[in-house]
Design an enzyme around this catalytic site. Structure first.
Site, short mmCIF file in Angstrom:
data_model
loop_
_atom_site.label_atom_id
_atom_site.label_comp_id
_atom_site.label_asym_id
_atom_site.label_seq_id
_atom_site.Cartn_x
_atom_site.Cartn_y
_atom_site.Cartn_z
N ASN A 14 28.65 36.34 51.22
CA ASN A 14 30.08 36.68 51.37
C ASN A 14 30.26 38.16 51.68
O ASN A 14 31.11 38.53 52.49
CB ASN A 14 30.87 36.27 50.12
CG ASN A 14 31.21 34.80 50.12
OD1 ASN A 14 32.09 34.35 50.86
ND2 ASN A 14 30.49 34.02 49.32
N HIS A 110 36.13 31.56 44.96
CA HIS A 110 35.56 30.50 44.11
C HIS A 110 35.25 29.29 45.00
O HIS A 110 36.08 28.89 45.82
CB HIS A 110 36.55 30.11 43.00
CG HIS A 110 35.97 29.08 42.09
ND1 HIS A 110 35.05 29.39 41.10
CD2 HIS A 110 36.13 27.74 42.04
CE1 HIS A 110 34.68 28.28 40.49
NE2 HIS A 110 35.32 27.26 41.03
N ASP A 151 39.49 32.02 36.54
CA ASP A 151 39.96 31.30 37.73
C ASP A 151 41.41 30.83 37.61
O ASP A 151 41.77 29.78 38.17
CB ASP A 151 39.04 30.09 38.05
CG ASP A 151 37.59 30.51 38.27
OD1 ASP A 151 37.36 31.62 38.76
OD2 ASP A 151 36.70 29.70 37.95
#
Ligand code: GAR
Length: 198
Positions: A14, A110, A151
């Protein structure tokens, strides 16, 4: 110019997507001020070095206790005067003092469609193992702001990805990265850098 700290723990694919999208100007008005890893010797740090970016490791192993590690992490981020913290596969619970100091200025990627397969214990391959075990036919990735829960912060972007017959956790992880994560994380940064997020 939005100054970003990218926090990583491992492979750094990423991080690489962010580096590449800044290089080809898909992301504008943003620069990586520092890459910080909590693990020594990981591929993500190599990627940072390859791209000539400031990079360092702040590992809990190098501190007497968690409080000292938390302080060192905050001090390191502060030292680079960043506007945004990007958690790009950073598998450490963010200390409250960082969340307080950088309220609404931390985003996380996520590897599922939140609220599915998220929260404590759901990270990396475990997320894809759980998705396959449950038999979902669609999964994906989510970029969200980070609050004090795990989250639970406001969702910024999501992208769906199909599960295919015969998928293993590894093959599903790869497809979710390619088709979702590496697209929506750079996209979210570009949106923030260009004032398109309130
Ligand atoms: C990515 O799939 C990311 O979504 C996940 O870890 C992987 C890191 O890969 N993050 C989480 O599970 C956070 N809960 P990378 O180091 O190659 O970017």
């Amino acid at each position: 110019m939005l100054r970003i700290a990218v926090l990583v723990s491992g492979g750094g694919t990423n991080l690489q997507a962010i580096i590449d999208r800044i290089a080809d100007r898909t992301i504008t008005n943003a620069e990586i001020a520092v890459v910080i890893s909590n693990n020594h010797g990981v591929k993500a740090l190599e990627r940072a070095k390859q791209a000539d970016l400031p990079a360092c490791c702040v590992s809990p192993k190098d501190y007497d206790d968690r409080a000292a590690f938390n302080r060192a992490l905050l001090e390191t981020i502060d030292a680079y005067a960043v506007d945004l913290i990007v958690l790009a596969g950073f598998l450490v619970v963010i200390p409250e003092e960082i969340i307080d100091r950088y309220e609404n200025r931390i985003i996380n990627i996520h590897p599922s469609l939140i609220p599915s397969f998220c929260g404590t214990g759901y990270y990396g391959l475990k997320v894809h193992e759980a998705a396959l075990k449950r038999g979902v036919k669609i999964t994906g990735a989510t970029v969200h702001f980070v609050d004090k829960g795990t989250d639970t912060g406001p969702i910024l972007l999501q992208k769906a990805v199909p599960v295919e017959d015969g998928d293993t956790p590894e093959s599903l992880q790869r497809r979710v990265m390619e088709q979702a994560e590496w697209q929506i994380l750079p996209q979210a940064i570009d949106m923030i850098a260009n004032g398109r997020v309130r």
